[in-house]
Design a protein around this motif. Structure first.
Motif, PDB file in Angstrom:
ATOM      1  N   GLN A  92      -6.476  19.447  -4.775  1.00  0.00           N
ATOM      2  CA  GLN A  92      -5.689  20.217  -3.798  1.00  0.00           C
ATOM      3  C   GLN A  92      -6.309  20.128  -2.418  1.00  0.00           C
ATOM      4  OE1 GLN A  92      -5.658  23.954  -5.922  1.00  0.00           O
ATOM      5  NE2 GLN A  92      -3.618  23.577  -6.756  1.00  0.00           N
ATOM      6  N   LEU A  93      -7.632  20.156  -2.340  1.00  0.00           N
ATOM      7  CA  LEU A  93      -8.302  19.992  -1.046  1.00  0.00           C
ATOM      8  C   LEU A  93      -8.043  18.599  -0.475  1.00  0.00           C
ATOM      9  CD1 LEU A  93     -11.733  21.749  -1.737  1.00  0.00           C
ATOM     10  CD2 LEU A  93      -9.916  22.547  -0.225  1.00  0.00           C
ATOM     11  N   TYR A  94      -8.049  17.598  -1.343  1.00  0.00           N
ATOM     12  CA  TYR A  94      -7.786  16.229  -0.899  1.00  0.00           C
ATOM     13  C   TYR A  94      -6.370  16.102  -0.351  1.00  0.00           C
ATOM     14  CZ  TYR A  94      -7.259  11.161  -1.084  1.00  0.00           C
ATOM     15  OH  TYR A  94      -7.014   9.855  -0.768  1.00  0.00           O
ATOM     16  N   VAL A  95      -5.425  16.664  -1.087  1.00  0.00           N
ATOM     17  CA  VAL A  95      -4.019  16.609  -0.640  1.00  0.00           C
ATOM     18  C   VAL A  95      -3.865  17.324   0.699  1.00  0.00           C
ATOM     19  CG1 VAL A  95      -1.687  17.426  -1.127  1.00  0.00           C
ATOM     20  CG2 VAL A  95      -3.006  16.301  -2.917  1.00  0.00           C
ATOM     21  N   ALA A  96      -4.532  18.448   0.849  1.00  0.00           N
ATOM     22  CA  ALA A  96      -4.431  19.201   2.108  1.00  0.00           C
ATOM     23  C   ALA A  96      -5.033  18.413   3.278  1.00  0.00           C
ATOM     24  CB  ALA A  96      -5.140  20.537   1.961  1.00  0.00           C
ATOM     25  N   ALA A  97      -6.037  17.569   2.967  1.00  0.00           N
ATOM     26  CA  ALA A  97      -6.681  16.800   4.025  1.00  0.00           C
ATOM     27  C   ALA A  97      -5.860  15.575   4.428  1.00  0.00           C
ATOM     28  CB  ALA A  97      -8.063  16.358   3.557  1.00  0.00           C
ATOM     29  N   LEU A  98      -4.927  15.149   3.565  1.00  0.00           N
ATOM     30  CA  LEU A  98      -4.120  13.947   3.887  1.00  0.00           C
ATOM     31  C   LEU A  98      -3.155  14.193   5.028  1.00  0.00           C
ATOM     32  CD1 LEU A  98      -3.271  12.525   0.355  1.00  0.00           C
ATOM     33  CD2 LEU A  98      -4.870  11.613   2.021  1.00  0.00           C
ATOM     34  N   LEU A 131       1.363   9.061  -2.141  1.00  0.00           N
ATOM     35  CA  LEU A 131       0.076   9.481  -2.695  1.00  0.00           C
ATOM     36  C   LEU A 131       0.083  10.969  -3.023  1.00  0.00           C
ATOM     37  CD1 LEU A 131      -2.788   8.656  -3.461  1.00  0.00           C
ATOM     38  CD2 LEU A 131      -3.463   9.006  -1.094  1.00  0.00           C
ATOM     39  N   LYS A 132       0.601  11.773  -2.106  1.00  0.00           N
ATOM     40  CA  LYS A 132       0.699  13.212  -2.351  1.00  0.00           C
ATOM     41  C   LYS A 132       1.592  13.505  -3.553  1.00  0.00           C
ATOM     42  CE  LYS A 132      -0.184  15.127   2.243  1.00  0.00           C
ATOM     43  NZ  LYS A 132       0.349  15.931   3.332  1.00  0.00           N
ATOM     44  N   ALA A 133       2.697  12.790  -3.661  1.00  0.00           N
ATOM     45  CA  ALA A 133       3.615  12.988  -4.787  1.00  0.00           C
ATOM     46  C   ALA A 133       2.932  12.626  -6.103  1.00  0.00           C
ATOM     47  CB  ALA A 133       4.876  12.164  -4.593  1.00  0.00           C
ATOM     48  N   ALA A 134       2.180  11.545  -6.104  1.00  0.00           N
ATOM     49  CA  ALA A 134       1.469  11.132  -7.321  1.00  0.00           C
ATOM     50  C   ALA A 134       0.417  12.164  -7.703  1.00  0.00           C
ATOM     51  CB  ALA A 134       0.821   9.768  -7.110  1.00  0.00           C
ATOM     52  N   ILE A 135      -0.268  12.698  -6.717  1.00  0.00           N
ATOM     53  CA  ILE A 135      -1.279  13.732  -6.985  1.00  0.00           C
ATOM     54  C   ILE A 135      -0.609  14.991  -7.510  1.00  0.00           C
ATOM     55  CG2 ILE A 135      -3.001  15.257  -5.921  1.00  0.00           C
ATOM     56  CD1 ILE A 135      -3.747  12.849  -4.107  1.00  0.00           C
ATOM     57  N   ASP A 136       0.534  15.352  -6.945  1.00  0.00           N
ATOM     58  CA  ASP A 136       1.268  16.525  -7.428  1.00  0.00           C
ATOM     59  C   ASP A 136       1.668  16.365  -8.894  1.00  0.00           C
ATOM     60  OD1 ASP A 136       1.054  17.921  -5.048  1.00  0.00           O
ATOM     61  OD2 ASP A 136       3.018  17.267  -4.301  1.00  0.00           O
ATOM     62  N   VAL A 137       2.117  15.170  -9.260  1.00  0.00           N
ATOM     63  CA  VAL A 137       2.481  14.903 -10.657  1.00  0.00           C
ATOM     64  C   VAL A 137       1.245  15.022 -11.547  1.00  0.00           C
ATOM     65  CG1 VAL A 137       3.270  13.105 -12.269  1.00  0.00           C
ATOM     66  CG2 VAL A 137       4.502  13.508 -10.130  1.00  0.00           C
ATOM     67  N   MET A 185       0.848  -1.179   0.000  1.00  0.00           N
ATOM     68  CA  MET A 185       0.000   0.000   0.000  1.00  0.00           C
ATOM     69  C   MET A 185       0.895   1.244   0.000  1.00  0.00           C
ATOM     70  SD  MET A 185      -3.100   0.801   2.605  1.00  0.00           S
ATOM     71  CE  MET A 185      -4.355   1.877   2.022  1.00  0.00           C
ATOM     72  N   ALA A 186       0.482   2.230  -0.761  1.00  0.00           N
ATOM     73  CA  ALA A 186       1.268   3.463  -0.891  1.00  0.00           C
ATOM     74  C   ALA A 186       1.161   4.302   0.380  1.00  0.00           C
ATOM     75  CB  ALA A 186       0.771   4.263  -2.083  1.00  0.00           C
ATOM     76  N   SER A 187       2.251   4.965   0.685  1.00  0.00           N
ATOM     77  CA  SER A 187       2.249   5.853   1.845  1.00  0.00           C
ATOM     78  C   SER A 187       1.567   7.161   1.477  1.00  0.00           C
ATOM     79  CB  SER A 187       3.684   6.118   2.297  1.00  0.00           C
ATOM     80  OG  SER A 187       4.338   6.935   1.335  1.00  0.00           O
ATOM     81  N   VAL A 188       1.250   7.923   2.486  1.00  0.00           N
ATOM     82  CA  VAL A 188       0.620   9.233   2.265  1.00  0.00           C
ATOM     83  C   VAL A 188       1.540  10.128   1.441  1.00  0.00           C
ATOM     84  CG1 VAL A 188      -0.232  11.328   3.396  1.00  0.00           C
ATOM     85  CG2 VAL A 188      -0.805   9.083   4.341  1.00  0.00           C
ATOM     86  N   ALA A 189       2.834  10.081   1.708  1.00  0.00           N
ATOM     87  CA  ALA A 189       3.797  10.897   0.957  1.00  0.00           C
ATOM     88  C   ALA A 189       3.816  10.493  -0.508  1.00  0.00           C
ATOM     89  CB  ALA A 189       5.190  10.769   1.567  1.00  0.00           C
TER      90      ALA A 189
END
Length: 86
Positions: free
Chosen positions: A80-86, A7-13, A1-5
């Motif tokens: 962006q809201l999702y990433v901020a909530a992570l 996941l955030k990196a993938a969303i940023d990309v 399972m992917a870590s939060v970091a």
């Protein structure tokens, strides 16, 4: 399972890629506007149905590009809201 970091990196990309897509949509919109101006000039000297149809198609394409851009802007805000909530 992917870590939060991760996941955030993938969303940023993904957000960066969406930004590139938005730039392409804006550039296409500018090209459409230029084509519409050119057709408007041709239309003044002609009542040809083909020119009228082309102008209508360009107008519709421009509206669809605007809708696409608006949808991507909403998607970016949600991401962006999702990433901020992570």
């Amino acid at each position: 399972m992917a870590s939060v970091a991760e996941l955030k990196a993938a969303i940023d990309v993904a957000l960066e890629q969406i930004g590139d897509g938005q730039s392409a949509v804006q550039a296409a919109g500018e090209k459409l506007a230029e084509a519409q101006q050119t057709l408007a000039g041709a239309l003044e000297g002609s009542g040809h149905e083909t020119v009228n149809a082309a102008q209508a198609s360009l107008t519709q394409a421009g509206q669809e590009l605007e809708e696409c851009l608006a949808a991507t802007l909403v998607a970016v805000e949600q991401a962006q809201l999702y990433v901020a909530a992570l």
